[in-house]
Design an enzyme around this catalytic site. Structure first.
Site, mmCIF file in Angstrom:
data_model
loop_
_atom_site.group_PDB
_atom_site.id
_atom_site.type_symbol
_atom_site.label_atom_id
_atom_site.label_comp_id
_atom_site.label_asym_id
_atom_site.label_seq_id
_atom_site.Cartn_x
_atom_site.Cartn_y
_atom_site.Cartn_z
ATOM 1 N N LYS A 13 -44.224 -9.905 -21.692
ATOM 2 C CA LYS A 13 -43.947 -11.151 -20.982
ATOM 3 C C LYS A 13 -44.534 -11.177 -19.563
ATOM 4 O O LYS A 13 -45.142 -12.169 -19.165
ATOM 5 C CB LYS A 13 -42.427 -11.377 -20.933
ATOM 6 C CG LYS A 13 -42.010 -12.715 -20.361
ATOM 7 C CD LYS A 13 -40.615 -13.095 -20.814
ATOM 8 C CE LYS A 13 -39.554 -12.168 -20.244
ATOM 9 N NZ LYS A 13 -39.102 -12.572 -18.904
ATOM 10 N N ARG A 88 -31.325 -17.697 -16.847
ATOM 11 C CA ARG A 88 -30.845 -16.573 -17.636
ATOM 12 C C ARG A 88 -29.639 -16.972 -18.501
ATOM 13 O O ARG A 88 -29.202 -16.197 -19.339
ATOM 14 C CB ARG A 88 -30.482 -15.413 -16.692
ATOM 15 C CG ARG A 88 -30.328 -14.089 -17.407
ATOM 16 C CD ARG A 88 -30.207 -12.933 -16.462
ATOM 17 N NE ARG A 88 -31.471 -12.625 -15.792
ATOM 18 C CZ ARG A 88 -32.505 -12.011 -16.373
ATOM 19 N NH1 ARG A 88 -32.447 -11.662 -17.628
ATOM 20 N NH2 ARG A 88 -33.601 -11.762 -15.694
ATOM 21 N N ARG A 127 -44.028 5.080 -26.396
ATOM 22 C CA ARG A 127 -44.506 5.404 -25.047
ATOM 23 C C ARG A 127 -44.215 6.857 -24.678
ATOM 24 O O ARG A 127 -43.122 7.356 -24.936
ATOM 25 C CB ARG A 127 -43.783 4.535 -24.013
ATOM 26 C CG ARG A 127 -44.395 3.192 -23.798
ATOM 27 C CD ARG A 127 -43.671 2.515 -22.633
ATOM 28 N NE ARG A 127 -43.763 1.077 -22.755
ATOM 29 C CZ ARG A 127 -42.849 0.219 -22.322
ATOM 30 N NH1 ARG A 127 -41.752 0.665 -21.717
ATOM 31 N NH2 ARG A 127 -43.018 -1.069 -22.465
ATOM 32 N N ARG A 161 -39.066 8.616 -21.985
ATOM 33 C CA ARG A 161 -37.949 8.268 -21.094
ATOM 34 C C ARG A 161 -36.749 7.827 -21.920
ATOM 35 O O ARG A 161 -36.923 7.233 -22.992
ATOM 36 C CB ARG A 161 -38.364 7.128 -20.142
ATOM 37 C CG ARG A 161 -39.373 7.564 -19.093
ATOM 38 C CD ARG A 161 -39.683 6.422 -18.162
ATOM 39 N NE ARG A 161 -40.111 5.238 -18.920
ATOM 40 C CZ ARG A 161 -40.785 4.229 -18.420
ATOM 41 N NH1 ARG A 161 -41.103 4.217 -17.157
ATOM 42 N NH2 ARG A 161 -41.137 3.212 -19.174
ATOM 43 N N ARG A 172 -31.116 -2.972 -26.205
ATOM 44 C CA ARG A 172 -31.676 -3.961 -25.260
ATOM 45 C C ARG A 172 -32.060 -5.249 -25.982
ATOM 46 O O ARG A 172 -31.886 -6.351 -25.463
ATOM 47 C CB ARG A 172 -32.901 -3.379 -24.546
ATOM 48 C CG ARG A 172 -32.528 -2.460 -23.388
ATOM 49 C CD ARG A 172 -33.705 -1.629 -22.917
ATOM 50 N NE ARG A 172 -34.810 -2.429 -22.392
ATOM 51 C CZ ARG A 172 -36.054 -1.968 -22.246
ATOM 52 N NH1 ARG A 172 -36.354 -0.745 -22.594
ATOM 53 N NH2 ARG A 172 -36.988 -2.742 -21.749
#
Ligand SMILES: [Zn+2]
Length: 219
Positions: A13, A88, A127, A161, A172
């Site tokens: 995004k 939001r 990642r 991570r 999430r």
């Protein structure tokens, strides 16, 4: 054009927002930047936000709305803007409608970047970051290091991570959908939602978005 950009974590995004804003010659207004700017400039709203954040509390909508309103009143945003991270919730969306109505303008589109959940998990959970330098980022599928577990740039150890673990990513996404769906429904009722696939190369997604916005503008 006046656009709201929405999309799950891992949809790219921020990157798309930057390219679209550039292509459309409108400012990219990101909530995170608004907070940082207000806090570093010590505005009244920044001080209020800071106090809530220091107390570990959520910043109330009226503070966020105030910052967005101030930013949209600046001269570069008079002809249009691309909002990223605002609104939001439905309360903020309603406040935005009131603000725009007061100015005699309205939103042109709500661009919804869509990525299948498994693809988001693959993008983020793949990642690997270097222990020596967090700017040395690799991806098991899209940008693998020459030697497994070793940073090409400095020979440091690569690790995943905690934020990037599959479990965290799925949580999430769940949080995102819970927050975003009422907003998308709110705008869908106004006929503003334009959904595009965020799969593929960055430039292809930008082109797809530009085309969809053009079509929605004509319609
Ligand atoms: Zn490194």
């Amino acid at each position: 054009m006046r656009i709201v950009l929405v999309g799950p974590p891992g949809a790219g995004k921020g990157t798309q927002a930057a390219y679209l804003a550039q292509n459309l010659s409108i400012p990219h207004i990101a909530t995170g930047d608004l907070f940082r700017a207000n806090i570093s400039q010590g505005t009244d709203l920044g001080k209020q936000a800071r106090a809530y954040m220091d107390a570990g509390q959520l910043v109330p909508d009226e503070v966020t709305i105030g910052m967005a309103k101030d930013r949209m009143a600046q001269s570069d945003a008079v002809g249009g803007f691309l909002l990223d991270g605002f609104p939001r919730n439905v309360g903020q969306a309603e406040a935005l409608d009131v603000m725009l109505k007061d100015e005699g303008v309205k939103l042109d589109a709500v661009l919804d970047l869509e990525v299948p959940e498994d693809e988001v998990v693959k993008r983020i959970a793949g990642r690997r970051v270097c222990r020596n330098n967090s700017a040395h980022v690799f991806h098991l599928t899209y940008n693998p290091p020459k030697t497994e577990g070793v940073c090409d740039a400095c020979g440091g150890e690569l690790y995943q991570r905690d934020d990037d673990s599959e479990e965290t990513v799925r949580t999430r996404l769940e949080v995102y959908h819970t927050q975003a769906e009422p907003i998308i429904d709110y705008y869908r009722a106004q006929g503003l939602v334009v959904t595009i696939s965020a799969l593929g190369k960055v430039a292809d997604v930008t082109a797809r978005a530009m085309e969809a916005l053009k079509t929605s503008d004509e319609g």
